[in-house]
Design an enzyme around this catalytic site. Structure first.
Site, PDB file in Angstrom:
ATOM      1  CG  PHE A  51      -0.433  -0.344   2.503  1.00  9.74           C
ATOM      2  CD1 PHE A  51       0.277   0.568   3.260  1.00  9.74           C
ATOM      3  CD2 PHE A  51      -0.626  -1.626   3.015  1.00  9.74           C
ATOM      4  CE1 PHE A  51       0.789   0.233   4.497  1.00  9.74           C
ATOM      5  CE2 PHE A  51      -0.119  -1.970   4.261  1.00  9.74           C
ATOM      6  CZ  PHE A  51       0.593  -1.038   5.005  1.00  9.74           C
ATOM      7  N   GLY A  54       1.291   3.679  -3.254  1.00 12.77           N
ATOM      8  CA  GLY A  54       0.376   4.743  -3.634  1.00 12.77           C
ATOM      9  C   GLY A  54      -0.137   5.579  -2.482  1.00 12.77           C
ATOM     10  CG  HIS A  55      -2.176   5.769   1.591  1.00  9.67           C
ATOM     11  ND1 HIS A  55      -1.900   6.027   2.906  1.00  9.67           N
ATOM     12  CD2 HIS A  55      -3.400   6.285   1.377  1.00  9.67           C
ATOM     13  CE1 HIS A  55      -2.918   6.642   3.475  1.00  9.67           C
ATOM     14  NE2 HIS A  55      -3.841   6.808   2.561  1.00  9.67           N
ATOM     15  CG  PHE A  56      -0.165   9.861   0.741  1.00  5.55           C
ATOM     16  CD1 PHE A  56      -1.317   9.995  -0.027  1.00  5.55           C
ATOM     17  CD2 PHE A  56      -0.291   9.837   2.128  1.00  5.55           C
ATOM     18  CE1 PHE A  56      -2.565  10.140   0.574  1.00  5.55           C
ATOM     19  CE2 PHE A  56      -1.534   9.977   2.722  1.00  5.55           C
ATOM     20  CZ  PHE A  56      -2.666  10.118   1.954  1.00  5.55           C
ATOM     21  CB  VAL A  61       0.730   7.764   5.794  1.00  4.78           C
ATOM     22  CG1 VAL A  61      -0.253   7.697   6.954  1.00  4.78           C
ATOM     23  CG2 VAL A  61       1.654   8.964   5.951  1.00  4.78           C
TER      24      VAL A  61
END
Length: 154
Positions: A51, A54-56, A61
């Site tokens: 994750f 893309g986050h972020f 985070v």
């Protein structure tokens, strides 16, 4: 309902209880478990988590919804550890999320402590208090409700 206390569960035992698998298994270790009552578990947060792509980008985070999912998986282990429940035939599904607050970001290098305690249970519905911490500081807290159901009913 027979209660038992367990001091430690490794990833192999966790995977024998939970149906989740990488990349969605969010419990790495259990240090305390009182079946039907409470759990203290951990998720080690690494930069390798999918994750974070893309986050972020540039500011990794852990998504809040995944922190709640980690707490719910730990909560499921409270129920699935009760003697007489055949984990191969059951699954623990969300029925509600209440009073959730996020207090601090969870980032690579953090050790997320997952503390879940039963508030009440009636028939197959469970309500649990959940608190996720990092180094003693609350990252997220709230209440989750879930139902234990037969896999074949899905």
């Amino acid at each position: 309902m027979s209660k038992k206390e367990i001091d430690y569960l490794d990833i192999q035992k966790i995977m024998s209880m939970l149906p989740h698998r990488y990349p969605f298994l969010l419990v790495d270790r259990v240090e305390e478990l009182v079946s039907g009552e409470s759990i203290k578990a951990f998720k080690n947060i690494t930069m390798n988590e999918p994750f974070f792509q893309g986050h972020f980008p540039g500011l990794p985070v852990m998504p809040g919804v995944l922190i709640i999912e980690a707490l719910a998986q730990a909560g499921g282990m409270i129920v699935l550890s009760i003697d007489g429940i055949d984990v191969a035939d059951k699954v623990f599904l969300f029925t509600g999320i209440d009073k959730v607050k996020f207090r601090r970001p969870v980032v690579p290098g953090d050790k997320l402590e997952l503390n879940v305690t039963k508030i009440r249970s009636k028939m197959n519905i469970w309500k649990m208090k959940c608190v996720a911490t990092v180094d003693g500081e609350i990252a997220a807290q709230g209440e989750v409700s879930a139902a234990i159901v037969d896999r074949e009913s899905l």
